[in-house]
Motif scaffolding. Structure first.
Motif, PDB file in Angstrom:
ATOM      1  N   HIS A   1       1.604   8.889  -7.355  1.00  0.00           N
ATOM      2  CA  HIS A   1       0.326   9.390  -7.869  1.00  0.00           C
ATOM      3  C   HIS A   1       0.421   9.775  -9.343  1.00  0.00           C
TER       4      HIS A   1
ATOM      5  N   SER B   1       0.835  -1.192   0.000  1.00  0.00           N
ATOM      6  CA  SER B   1       0.000   0.000   0.000  1.00  0.00           C
ATOM      7  C   SER B   1       0.871   1.242   0.000  1.00  0.00           C
ATOM      8  N   ILE B   2       0.431   2.269  -0.686  1.00  0.00           N
ATOM      9  CA  ILE B   2       1.191   3.509  -0.759  1.00  0.00           C
ATOM     10  C   ILE B   2       1.234   4.212   0.589  1.00  0.00           C
ATOM     11  N   GLU B   3       0.288   3.855   1.472  1.00  0.00           N
ATOM     12  CA  GLU B   3       0.259   4.473   2.799  1.00  0.00           C
ATOM     13  C   GLU B   3       1.512   4.151   3.611  1.00  0.00           C
ATOM     14  N   ARG B   4       2.231   3.131   3.242  1.00  0.00           N
ATOM     15  CA  ARG B   4       3.473   2.780   3.931  1.00  0.00           C
ATOM     16  C   ARG B   4       4.530   3.871   3.795  1.00  0.00           C
ATOM     17  N   PHE B   5       4.360   4.759   2.806  1.00  0.00           N
ATOM     18  CA  PHE B   5       5.376   5.763   2.525  1.00  0.00           C
ATOM     19  C   PHE B   5       4.842   7.182   2.703  1.00  0.00           C
ATOM     20  N   GLU B   6       3.828   7.331   3.545  1.00  0.00           N
ATOM     21  CA  GLU B   6       3.264   8.662   3.765  1.00  0.00           C
ATOM     22  C   GLU B   6       4.291   9.625   4.353  1.00  0.00           C
ATOM     23  N   HIS B   7       5.325   9.101   5.003  1.00  0.00           N
ATOM     24  CA  HIS B   7       6.348   9.955   5.604  1.00  0.00           C
ATOM     25  C   HIS B   7       7.336  10.473   4.563  1.00  0.00           C
TER      26      HIS B   7
ATOM     27  N   VAL C   1       5.320   9.687  -2.535  1.00  0.00           N
ATOM     28  CA  VAL C   1       3.867   9.546  -2.702  1.00  0.00           C
ATOM     29  C   VAL C   1       3.399  10.315  -3.936  1.00  0.00           C
ATOM     30  N   THR C   2       3.914  11.520  -4.114  1.00  0.00           N
ATOM     31  CA  THR C   2       3.557  12.325  -5.287  1.00  0.00           C
ATOM     32  C   THR C   2       3.979  11.629  -6.576  1.00  0.00           C
TER      33      THR C   2
ATOM     34  N   PRO D   1       6.723  12.410   1.333  1.00  0.00           N
ATOM     35  CA  PRO D   1       5.750  13.047   0.427  1.00  0.00           C
ATOM     36  C   PRO D   1       6.173  13.027  -1.046  1.00  0.00           C
TER      37      PRO D   1
ATOM     38  N   ASP E   1      -5.277   1.648  -8.793  1.00  0.00           N
ATOM     39  CA  ASP E   1      -6.083   2.283  -7.751  1.00  0.00           C
ATOM     40  C   ASP E   1      -7.538   2.403  -8.184  1.00  0.00           C
TER      41      ASP E   1
END
Length: 294
Positions: free
Chosen positions: A239, A224-230, A235-236, A232, A248
């Motif tokens: 996306h 999940s991409i949420e693993r790399f929310e730290h 994540v960009t 940014p 997605d």
């Protein structure tokens, strides 16, 4: 004598030929004419894609069964390594369905682009023997990959419906149709662009195969991409990854009955439009050079 004089007069007559429409043999047609000619070859595109499927399946004893078995085996291997051993599925609702969609849809694009990039270099005997718009070979290859993907797509849907927790069918499942259409056009655009260069430098095909493997790990196929929310910036970048957008949209529609972020459609549509325009321009610009000895 009269007949002889008349014959001489005819021989001396000057014949004017309008050469406005004459073209050098093998010359590249105008872009508009070239694009229109692709439609004229639609029967060839369909025949070529279907005949190659039949020929490929006749080699293997299980034939078309491998169209379904290959992605299932890939998914099982990824589940063993990433789901069980590395635990990348923690926190992901219905990780098995999440993984199945990721593996099946990514495999479709990677296979189509890899095969499409070799459409010219792998068919040099045809290219050198006949005159026709070379882009038809690229499109035919992608149509073949689409036809090959249909039973795989059906298998993916069945797995999502049956693997616990089994999902319910909602109207959002219909979004899979425009999504698959956009994905296929994206594949064609990328194939046109890459095949132009692979036709002249065959070694690039090895780099493309390597690149698709890297792309696999950057498309959130089994995490999940949420693993790399730290991070940014990462994540960009994710996306803006067209394959992440495809996965997605499919996951939100099939697994979670939710609307994907509209930016996923915008990013995917932008990538598709740019690749189609750039791909056809770059491919067409080298139309006269395909099949030349190097």
């Amino acid at each position: 004598m009269a007949d002889t004089g008349e014959s001489r007069a005819e021989a001396a007559a000057v014949v004017t030929v309008d050469g406005a429409r004459l073209r050098r043999v093998g010359a590249r047609p105008g872009l508009g004419q070239y694009i229109r000619s692709l439609w004229d070859y639609r029967s060839f595109i369909l025949f070529d894609s279907r005949s190659r499927i039949a020929g490929a399946n006749s080699v293997n004893a299980l034939g078309r069964v491998w169209m379904v078995l290959n992605p299932i085996l890939d998914g099982a291997a990824y589940f063993l390594v990433f789901g069980l051993l590395l635990g990348t599925g923690r926190g992901i609702e219905n990780f098995l369905g999440y993984l199945v969609i990721g593996v099946f849809l990514f495999r479709y694009t990677s296979g189509a682009i890899t095969a499409g990039s070799r459409s010219i270099s792998g068919n040099l005997s045809i290219v050198r023997a006949f005159r026709f718009p070379r882009a038809t070979l690229v499109i035919a290859t992608n149509m073949r990959e689409l036809l090959l993907f249909v039973p795989t797509l059906i298998t993916m849907v069945v797995l999502v419906l049956t693997i616990p927790p089994a999902e319910d069918i909602t109207w959002r499942w219909l979004l899979l149709i425009p999504l698959l259409a956009l994905q296929t056009l994206f594949n064609i655009g990328a194939s046109l662009l890459l095949s132009r260069f692979v036709a002249h430098w065959a070694d690039l095909s090895n780099l493309i195969a390597f690149g698709t493997r890297i792309w696999l790990y950057l498309s959130a196929v089994f995490f999940s991409i949420e693993r790399f929310e730290h991070v940014p910036a990462l994540v960009t970048a994710m996306h803006l990854n067209p394959m992440y957008c495809v996965l997605d949209i499919a996951r939100q529609s099939l697994l979670y009955a939710e609307a994907a972020d509209p930016m996923r459609w915008i990013v995917l549509g932008a990538w598709t439009a740019v690749l189609l325009v750039v791909g056809i321009l770059v491919f067409w610009s080298a139309e006269e050079t395909y099949g030349e000895d190097r």
